[in-house]
Structure formats: structure tokens, C-alpha cells
Enzyme design. Structure first.
Site, PDB file in Angstrom:
ATOM      1  N   GLY A 138       0.905  -1.008   0.099  1.00 17.54           N
ATOM      2  CA  GLY A 138      -0.081  -0.071   0.094  1.00 17.54           C
ATOM      3  C   GLY A 138       0.740   1.260   0.130  1.00 17.54           C
ATOM      4  O   GLY A 138       1.873   1.377  -0.770  1.00 17.54           O
ATOM      5  N   ASP A 153      -2.137  -2.043 -10.891  1.00 19.83           N
ATOM      6  CA  ASP A 153      -2.052  -2.356 -12.384  1.00 19.83           C
ATOM      7  C   ASP A 153      -1.093  -1.424 -13.010  1.00 19.83           C
ATOM      8  O   ASP A 153      -0.255  -1.989 -13.593  1.00 19.83           O
ATOM      9  CB  ASP A 153      -3.556  -2.219 -12.949  1.00 19.83           C
ATOM     10  CG  ASP A 153      -4.473  -2.780 -12.118  1.00 19.83           C
ATOM     11  OD1 ASP A 153      -4.166  -4.306 -11.842  1.00 19.83           O
ATOM     12  OD2 ASP A 153      -5.670  -2.618 -12.367  1.00 19.83           O
TER      13      ASP A 153
END
Length: 310
Positions: free
Chosen positions: A223, A253
Site C-alpha cells: 500500500g 495495475d
């Protein structure tokens, strides 16, 4: 020859609806709505194209609502190799409440391709010529959890390189076929090993058996804290600077796109980590798929902090 093919078995149309003061059980007025073609592999392909690579996209799309996907493929110059099947591609509706910055998600079920559709898809992907294949995201309802495992075996037999980014049972089964690169997040890796991983040392220990299997590079995303980049011979942690987050959708992505771009350029691990982290930094500061610009990605590369673990 294509640089890469990205596979999205379960794409979606993402609709973000802004409803100030959203209340369940009452009449709500929509202030604005953004729709875009979504799906992890499609996001990866959009970012790869923005980085200047030739990419094809494949998976399954419902006949009834392909226009939004086809517009994106044309805009991003993606080669469309999706298999069309009866019905509508699923929708994911995110209701943003603005004031509380809360989001309510409403996810529709996806389409189920028939055994014939799957056979046709596998044969077609098996015939595509590209250096890298990216398999990402969830598997549609009713499709066997070992579909990624089969794809990896087929592609490895043709000396193709594979990056896998999925979770749960499809992830566990696909590892048996040994993809070259995997990108689990901390939660996915913890679930896979069956215990919470709290420290970098615990994460590294959990990845050793996977490297022993023959996986060449493992990226564990953490994260906002960045990511660990792990190979048999070296480990480093890439930490991004703090930036204004507009949307975390597609950050992982964009990171995958950076990793593939680095592989295509034969970059070393530190340069790979910088590029991949810069791509995800760029993605979180905008809505919709793809990257702002290669210039903004280049600027972020120098702002990423790299720590080598010994």
C-alpha cells in the site's frame, strides 16, 4: 511482435457515482457519474501503451455492451483479442458520498463463458506472439479455478514469460505452474501462507519457498508504504513520496505495467522498482485507466526511496 498480452477474464464497467449525503432507503440525487472500461488486465495494458509498448488485450466480453471497451482500445491503441460471448459484461458501481469520503460498492455478477468459449480463448491466446503475458484479476463465476495454471503451462511450453497477479485459489493453483513474476499484496500473501505477516523479515521468509519453486521475481505491495522487490540474490524496498491520492483503483495495475516495461528494457532491480513505483504513483493521482504522461512518471522515479536488504 507484441511486447505484451494482458489477460482479463472478468472485466467490468466501473461506474463511479457521486451522491452527496447518500442515504439508504431514501431518494438520492446523482451529482455526477464517470464510467470507464475496467478490469485489471485492461488497466495494465492502458498503462503499458502509455509507456510506449505494443500491447494486445484478451479475455471475455459480453456482446451487449462492448462499445465502452472498444472506445478505450482504440484510444489506447490496444490490439483487441477479446472473445465476445452472449450477454452483458458486468458492472461495478461505486457510490461516492463525498462529505464522508465513504464509498458504497454495488457489484453485479459476471458472465460465465461456456466450455467452448474457454477452449477457443485458450487456443487463441496460445497462438499470440508476445514476449510477456500478464494474467491478472479474478476468474468468472463457473470457470475452473485452475484456468491460470493451464494457461501458464501452455505459455511456458512456448518459452513465453508470465506475470501473475491474482489471489485465492486461482493464485495457489497457478503457482504450481511457476509463473516468472508474481505480485501479491500483503493480504494475499498472508492468506496464501495462512498467517499474518507483520514484518519485512516475515514477508521474506514467506517468499523463500516460492523462489525455490523457480519464480524469478516477487513483488509484495504494501500500500502507501511501497513494495518489496525480491529475487533469489537481492531484496529491496521501494517507498514512494507522499502524494495527493485521487483514486487507488488501478495503482497495482500501473505498477505491473512498470514491471513489464522494465523487463522489456532489461533494467536492473533498483531501476525496475523505481519505474514500477513511479507508475503506481502516477496512477493514484488521476481517475480512469492509464498514466498521465511518461514525463510525470520520469519525475517520480527520482523521488522513490530505495533501501537494500542484506
Amino acid at each position: 511482435m507484441l511486447a505484451s498480452v494482458t489477460i482479463t477474464l472478468n472485466p467490468a464497467i466501473d461506474r463511479t457515482v457521486l451522491i452527496p449525503g447518500f442515504t439508504a432507503g431514501a431518494t438520492n440525487r446523482v451529482e455526477s457519474m464517470h464510467s470507464h472500461a475496467g478490469g485489471k488486465g485492461i488497466n495494465v495494458a492502458s498503462a503499458l501503451s502509455d509507456l510506449g509498448h505494443r500491447v494486445a488485450v484478451s479475455g471475455f466480453l459480453g456482446h451487449d455492451n462492448t462499445a465502452i471497451f472498444e472506445r478505450l482500445f482504440i484510444a489506447k491503441k490496444l490490439e483487441d483479442r477479446f472473445v465476445r460471448i452472449p450477454g452483458s459484461t458486468r458492472q461495478c458501481i461505486k457510490i461516492s458520498h463525498s462529505e464522508q469520503s465513504e464509498i458504497t460498492e454495488v457489484n453485479f455478477p459476471g458472465l460465465t463463458p461456456s466450455p467452448n468459449d474457454i477452449e477457443f480463448f485458450q487456443a487463441m491466446v496460445g497462438a499470440l506472439d508476445a514476449q510477456w503475458f500478464v494474467l491478472s484479476g479474478s476468474i468468472p463465476e463457473g470457470v475452473s479455478a485452475d484456468i491460470y495454471q493451464h494457461l501458464i503451462r501452455t505459455l511456458r511450453a512456448r518459452n513465453k514469460k508470465i506475470l501473475l497477479d491474482t489471489s485465492g485459489e486461482p493464485f495457489a493453483l497457478a503457482l504450481e505452474a511457476v509463473p516468472h513474476i508474481i505480485k501479491p499484496n500483503l493480504h494475499e500473501l498472508s492468506t496464501f501462507v495462512g498467517k499474518p505477516l507483520k514484518t519485512d523479515a516475515e514477508i521474506l521468509e514467506a517468499t523463500h519457498p516460492l523462489l525455490d519453486l523457480g519464480i524469478e521475481l516477487i513483488i509484495v505491495s504494501l500500500g502507501a508504504e511501497g513494495a518489496l522487490f525480491i529475487t533469489k540474490t537481492q531484496t529491496l524496498k521501494a517507498t514512494p513520496p507522499q502524494v495527493n491520492v485521487r483514486s487507488t483503483v488501478g495503482a497495482g495495475d500501473a505498477m505491473v505495467a512498470g514491471i513489464i516495461s522494465a523487463q522489456l528494457q532489461n533494467l536492473d532491480l533498483e531501476t525496475t522498482a523505481r519505474l514500477a513505483t513511479a507508475c503506481s504513483l502516477d496512477a493514484i493521482q488521476q481517475l480512469g485507466p492509464g498514466l498521465n504522461s511518461r514525463q510525470s512518471v520520469d519525475q517520480y522515479r527520482d523521488q522513490v526511496t530505495i533501501i537494500h536488504h542484506h
